[in-house]
Design a protein around this motif. Structure first.
Motif, PDB file in Angstrom:
ATOM      1  N   MET A 176     -35.584  15.667  61.310  1.00 16.79           N
ATOM      2  CA  MET A 176     -36.436  14.680  61.744  1.00 16.79           C
ATOM      3  C   MET A 176     -37.789  15.069  62.390  1.00 16.79           C
ATOM      4  SD  MET A 176     -36.781  11.329  61.491  1.00 16.79           S
ATOM      5  CE  MET A 176     -37.246   9.877  62.266  1.00 16.79           C
ATOM      6  N   ILE A 177     -37.733  15.933  63.300  1.00 15.00           N
ATOM      7  CA  ILE A 177     -38.630  16.389  63.982  1.00 15.00           C
ATOM      8  C   ILE A 177     -39.570  17.186  63.139  1.00 15.00           C
ATOM      9  CG2 ILE A 177     -37.679  18.597  64.855  1.00 15.00           C
ATOM     10  CD1 ILE A 177     -40.001  16.340  66.900  1.00 15.00           C
ATOM     11  N   ASP A 178     -39.080  18.101  62.294  1.00 11.27           N
ATOM     12  CA  ASP A 178     -39.819  18.849  61.176  1.00 11.27           C
ATOM     13  C   ASP A 178     -40.479  17.940  60.434  1.00 11.27           C
ATOM     14  OD1 ASP A 178     -38.721  21.080  62.238  1.00 11.27           O
ATOM     15  OD2 ASP A 178     -36.902  21.271  60.815  1.00 11.27           O
ATOM     16  N   GLU A 179     -39.943  16.796  60.068  1.00  8.69           N
ATOM     17  CA  GLU A 179     -40.744  15.994  59.188  1.00  8.69           C
ATOM     18  C   GLU A 179     -42.119  15.425  59.967  1.00  8.69           C
ATOM     19  OE1 GLU A 179     -40.247  11.242  57.397  1.00  8.69           O
ATOM     20  OE2 GLU A 179     -38.526  12.858  57.298  1.00  8.69           O
ATOM     21  N   LYS A 180     -41.646  15.018  60.912  1.00 11.68           N
ATOM     22  CA  LYS A 180     -42.777  14.527  62.048  1.00 11.68           C
ATOM     23  C   LYS A 180     -43.767  15.423  62.336  1.00 11.68           C
ATOM     24  CE  LYS A 180     -40.642  10.573  64.144  1.00 11.68           C
ATOM     25  NZ  LYS A 180     -40.694   9.801  65.638  1.00 11.68           N
ATOM     26  N   LEU A 181     -43.428  16.605  62.424  1.00 14.17           N
ATOM     27  CA  LEU A 181     -44.373  17.867  62.704  1.00 14.17           C
ATOM     28  C   LEU A 181     -45.304  18.120  61.598  1.00 14.17           C
ATOM     29  CD1 LEU A 181     -42.330  20.215  64.828  1.00 14.17           C
ATOM     30  CD2 LEU A 181     -44.076  18.834  65.426  1.00 14.17           C
ATOM     31  N   ALA A 182     -44.531  17.916  60.341  1.00 13.74           N
ATOM     32  CA  ALA A 182     -45.465  18.351  59.106  1.00 13.74           C
ATOM     33  C   ALA A 182     -46.377  17.156  58.746  1.00 13.74           C
ATOM     34  CB  ALA A 182     -44.447  18.281  58.058  1.00 13.74           C
ATOM     35  N   ARG A 183     -46.035  15.796  59.291  1.00 19.49           N
ATOM     36  CA  ARG A 183     -46.860  14.828  59.285  1.00 19.49           C
ATOM     37  C   ARG A 183     -48.039  14.893  60.079  1.00 19.49           C
ATOM     38  NH1 ARG A 183     -43.626   9.598  59.878  1.00 19.49           N
ATOM     39  NH2 ARG A 183     -45.290   8.777  59.893  1.00 19.49           N
ATOM     40  N   LEU A 184     -47.841  15.449  61.178  1.00 19.33           N
ATOM     41  CA  LEU A 184     -49.100  15.490  62.319  1.00 19.33           C
ATOM     42  C   LEU A 184     -49.960  16.468  61.626  1.00 19.33           C
ATOM     43  CD1 LEU A 184     -47.009  15.663  65.560  1.00 19.33           C
ATOM     44  CD2 LEU A 184     -48.571  14.039  65.102  1.00 19.33           C
ATOM     45  N   ARG A 185     -49.288  17.734  61.064  1.00 19.41           N
ATOM     46  CA  ARG A 185     -50.354  18.740  60.883  1.00 19.41           C
ATOM     47  C   ARG A 185     -51.096  18.177  59.570  1.00 19.41           C
ATOM     48  NH1 ARG A 185     -46.398  22.211  60.917  1.00 19.41           N
ATOM     49  NH2 ARG A 185     -45.396  21.710  59.069  1.00 19.41           N
ATOM     50  N   THR A 186     -50.661  17.356  58.593  1.00 14.95           N
ATOM     51  CA  THR A 186     -51.261  17.047  57.525  1.00 14.95           C
ATOM     52  C   THR A 186     -52.306  15.838  58.088  1.00 14.95           C
ATOM     53  OG1 THR A 186     -49.311  16.730  56.012  1.00 14.95           O
ATOM     54  CG2 THR A 186     -50.998  15.381  55.467  1.00 14.95           C
ATOM     55  N   HIS A 187     -52.029  15.127  58.954  1.00 15.02           N
ATOM     56  CA  HIS A 187     -53.235  14.339  59.616  1.00 15.02           C
ATOM     57  C   HIS A 187     -54.234  15.357  60.087  1.00 15.02           C
ATOM     58  CE1 HIS A 187     -51.560  10.371  59.017  1.00 15.02           C
ATOM     59  NE2 HIS A 187     -50.347  10.871  59.556  1.00 15.02           N
ATOM     60  N   ARG A 188     -53.868  16.053  60.761  1.00 10.20           N
ATOM     61  CA  ARG A 188     -54.995  16.974  61.491  1.00 10.20           C
ATOM     62  C   ARG A 188     -55.595  17.850  60.388  1.00 10.20           C
ATOM     63  NH1 ARG A 188     -51.859  21.257  63.700  1.00 10.20           N
ATOM     64  NH2 ARG A 188     -52.509  22.442  61.923  1.00 10.20           N
ATOM     65  N   ASN A 189     -55.024  18.304  59.244  1.00  7.33           N
ATOM     66  CA  ASN A 189     -55.608  18.777  58.182  1.00  7.33           C
ATOM     67  C   ASN A 189     -56.774  17.868  57.428  1.00  7.33           C
ATOM     68  OD1 ASN A 189     -54.553  20.958  58.492  1.00  7.33           O
ATOM     69  ND2 ASN A 189     -52.933  20.884  57.155  1.00  7.33           N
TER      70      ASN A 189
END
Length: 76
Positions: free
Chosen positions: A1-14
């Motif tokens: 779950m946290i990995d998915e949220k971190l991936a989404r955060l990274r996508t928004h930042r990119n």
């Protein structure tokens, strides 16, 4: 779950970085408005996701009722 949220955060930042780079290029007024709107949406989404992923709560320290200490006199 946290990995998915971190991936989404990274996508928004990119996405935010990409929109900022695009704003530095030659754009029509309509393109610039569209990218500024998308940038604003991405920043809001990033902030919401970050707040839900890493909630911070601050509590003020308890106030203790202390009697003030008398001043130190220099008469010795």
């Amino acid at each position: 779950m946290i990995d998915e949220k971190l991936a989404r955060l990274r996508t928004h930042r990119n996405n935010i970085d990409r929109y900022r780079r695009l704003l530095k290029t030659r754009l029509t007024e309509l393109e610039q408005q569209y990218i500024e709107q998308r940038l604003s949406e991405e920043q809001s989404a990033l902030e919401r996701l970050a707040a839900s992923t890493f909630p911070l709560t601050f509590q003020a320290p308890e106030q203790h009722s202390r009697r003030p200490e008398p001043p130190i006199s220099s008469a010795a």
